[in-house]
Design a protein around this motif. Sequence first.
Motif, PDB file in Angstrom:
ATOM      1  N   ASN A  52       0.824  -1.219   0.000  1.00 37.81           N
ATOM      2  CA  ASN A  52       0.000   0.000   0.000  1.00 37.81           C
ATOM      3  C   ASN A  52       0.853   1.262   0.000  1.00 37.81           C
ATOM      4  N   VAL A  53       1.913   1.265   0.798  1.00 39.07           N
ATOM      5  CA  VAL A  53       2.807   2.431   0.836  1.00 39.07           C
ATOM      6  C   VAL A  53       3.495   2.604  -0.524  1.00 39.07           C
ATOM      7  N   LEU A  54       3.996   1.511  -1.074  1.00 41.93           N
ATOM      8  CA  LEU A  54       4.673   1.592  -2.376  1.00 41.93           C
ATOM      9  C   LEU A  54       3.717   2.065  -3.466  1.00 41.93           C
ATOM     10  N   ARG A  55       2.489   1.579  -3.438  1.00 40.28           N
ATOM     11  CA  ARG A  55       1.500   1.984  -4.449  1.00 40.28           C
ATOM     12  C   ARG A  55       1.247   3.494  -4.380  1.00 40.28           C
ATOM     13  N   THR A  56       1.231   4.056  -3.172  1.00 41.48           N
ATOM     14  CA  THR A  56       0.998   5.494  -3.047  1.00 41.48           C
ATOM     15  C   THR A  56       2.217   6.311  -3.484  1.00 41.48           C
ATOM     16  N   LEU A  57       3.410   5.696  -3.457  1.00 38.87           N
ATOM     17  CA  LEU A  57       4.621   6.412  -3.860  1.00 38.87           C
ATOM     18  C   LEU A  57       4.916   6.308  -5.365  1.00 38.87           C
ATOM     19  N   ALA A  81      16.806  10.845  -7.299  1.00 34.43           N
ATOM     20  CA  ALA A  81      16.300   9.726  -8.094  1.00 34.43           C
ATOM     21  C   ALA A  81      16.948   8.411  -7.653  1.00 34.43           C
ATOM     22  N   ASP A  82      18.257   8.419  -7.476  1.00 35.20           N
ATOM     23  CA  ASP A  82      18.944   7.192  -7.062  1.00 35.20           C
ATOM     24  C   ASP A  82      18.517   6.743  -5.665  1.00 35.20           C
ATOM     25  N   THR A  83      18.421   7.680  -4.744  1.00 40.56           N
ATOM     26  CA  THR A  83      18.020   7.338  -3.379  1.00 40.56           C
ATOM     27  C   THR A  83      16.598   6.794  -3.354  1.00 40.56           C
ATOM     28  N   LEU A  84      15.711   7.439  -4.085  1.00 39.60           N
ATOM     29  CA  LEU A  84      14.320   6.982  -4.128  1.00 39.60           C
ATOM     30  C   LEU A  84      14.235   5.568  -4.686  1.00 39.60           C
ATOM     31  N   ARG A  85      14.901   5.316  -5.805  1.00 40.10           N
ATOM     32  CA  ARG A  85      14.870   3.967  -6.405  1.00 40.10           C
ATOM     33  C   ARG A  85      15.506   2.930  -5.475  1.00 40.10           C
ATOM     34  N   THR A  86      16.607   3.290  -4.842  1.00 37.02           N
ATOM     35  CA  THR A  86      17.287   2.359  -3.935  1.00 37.02           C
ATOM     36  C   THR A  86      16.419   2.019  -2.731  1.00 37.02           C
ATOM     37  N   GLN A  87      15.834   3.035  -2.117  1.00 34.52           N
ATOM     38  CA  GLN A  87      15.018   2.797  -0.923  1.00 34.52           C
ATOM     39  C   GLN A  87      13.751   2.013  -1.256  1.00 34.52           C
ATOM     40  N   LEU A  88      13.102   2.343  -2.370  1.00 36.99           N
ATOM     41  CA  LEU A  88      11.905   1.602  -2.763  1.00 36.99           C
ATOM     42  C   LEU A  88      12.269   0.166  -3.151  1.00 36.99           C
ATOM     43  N   GLY A  89      13.424   0.007  -3.769  1.00 34.96           N
ATOM     44  CA  GLY A  89      13.897  -1.336  -4.110  1.00 34.96           C
ATOM     45  C   GLY A  89      14.187  -2.163  -2.865  1.00 34.96           C
ATOM     46  N   SER A  90      14.687  -1.514  -1.818  1.00 36.76           N
ATOM     47  CA  SER A  90      14.972  -2.250  -0.585  1.00 36.76           C
ATOM     48  C   SER A  90      13.692  -2.740   0.086  1.00 36.76           C
ATOM     49  N   LEU A  91      12.568  -2.103  -0.252  1.00 37.93           N
ATOM     50  CA  LEU A  91      11.271  -2.561   0.262  1.00 37.93           C
ATOM     51  C   LEU A  91      10.658  -3.637  -0.637  1.00 37.93           C
ATOM     52  N   ARG A 133       5.809  -4.352  -9.296  1.00 33.55           N
ATOM     53  CA  ARG A 133       5.298  -5.421  -8.441  1.00 33.55           C
ATOM     54  C   ARG A 133       6.169  -5.510  -7.200  1.00 33.55           C
ATOM     55  N   VAL A 134       5.612  -6.156  -6.198  1.00 36.82           N
ATOM     56  CA  VAL A 134       6.341  -6.489  -4.977  1.00 36.82           C
ATOM     57  C   VAL A 134       6.194  -7.997  -4.832  1.00 36.82           C
ATOM     58  N   GLY A 135       7.299  -8.693  -4.965  1.00 37.47           N
ATOM     59  CA  GLY A 135       7.230 -10.150  -4.951  1.00 37.47           C
ATOM     60  C   GLY A 135       6.338 -10.609  -6.086  1.00 37.47           C
ATOM     61  N   GLU A 136       5.304 -11.339  -5.751  1.00 38.99           N
ATOM     62  CA  GLU A 136       4.365 -11.823  -6.759  1.00 38.99           C
ATOM     63  C   GLU A 136       3.135 -10.924  -6.880  1.00 38.99           C
TER      64      GLU A 136
END
Length: 164
Positions: A52-57, A81-91, A133-136
């Motif tokens: 839900n958090v990722l979808r809103t971001l 841009a790099d920080t945003l992609r890295t942090q969202l990727g870590s989630l 996507r997140v996982g599946e």
Amino acid sequence: MEKERLPVTDLSLRHLLEERTDDLQRVKAEYDNYRKQVRRDRMAVREIAVANVLRTLLPVLDAVDRTCQHEPITPGLHDIADTLRTQLGSLGLQPFGEKGDAFDPAFHDAVAHHVSSDAERLVCTQILRLGYRVGEHLLRPAHVEVVGPPRPEGDPRLGHDREI
């Protein structure tokens, strides 16, 4: 572990002891199953909350990507841009949708369809908006343009050749 033999001579006491031991083992197994179920439920709630958090971001990520495409990239914008992609990727956020991917209606929304007699199957030719996507779990399908073979004559499911 081997059961210890108590010097109990009364059969009714021995039977009662075995009954209570079985009850205790059953309760322990039920409790272990309960703990495992609670752990699974907590993980499911966490996954839903993260999704839900990722979808809103995603609109924020889209805005940053558009800015990077249309504006000169400054060191600050590059860092954001790099920080945003890295942090969202870590989630667990995973982007998908590349030119040349086979079209899959479960993961792609075809915004335009072009016919080509050279094409053997539907292929994504342009990615208009990345999918995530997140996982599946699908958060958002990719918006794509596709090229595919001409539709077979007389196939009533497909309608007329036209752009979508």
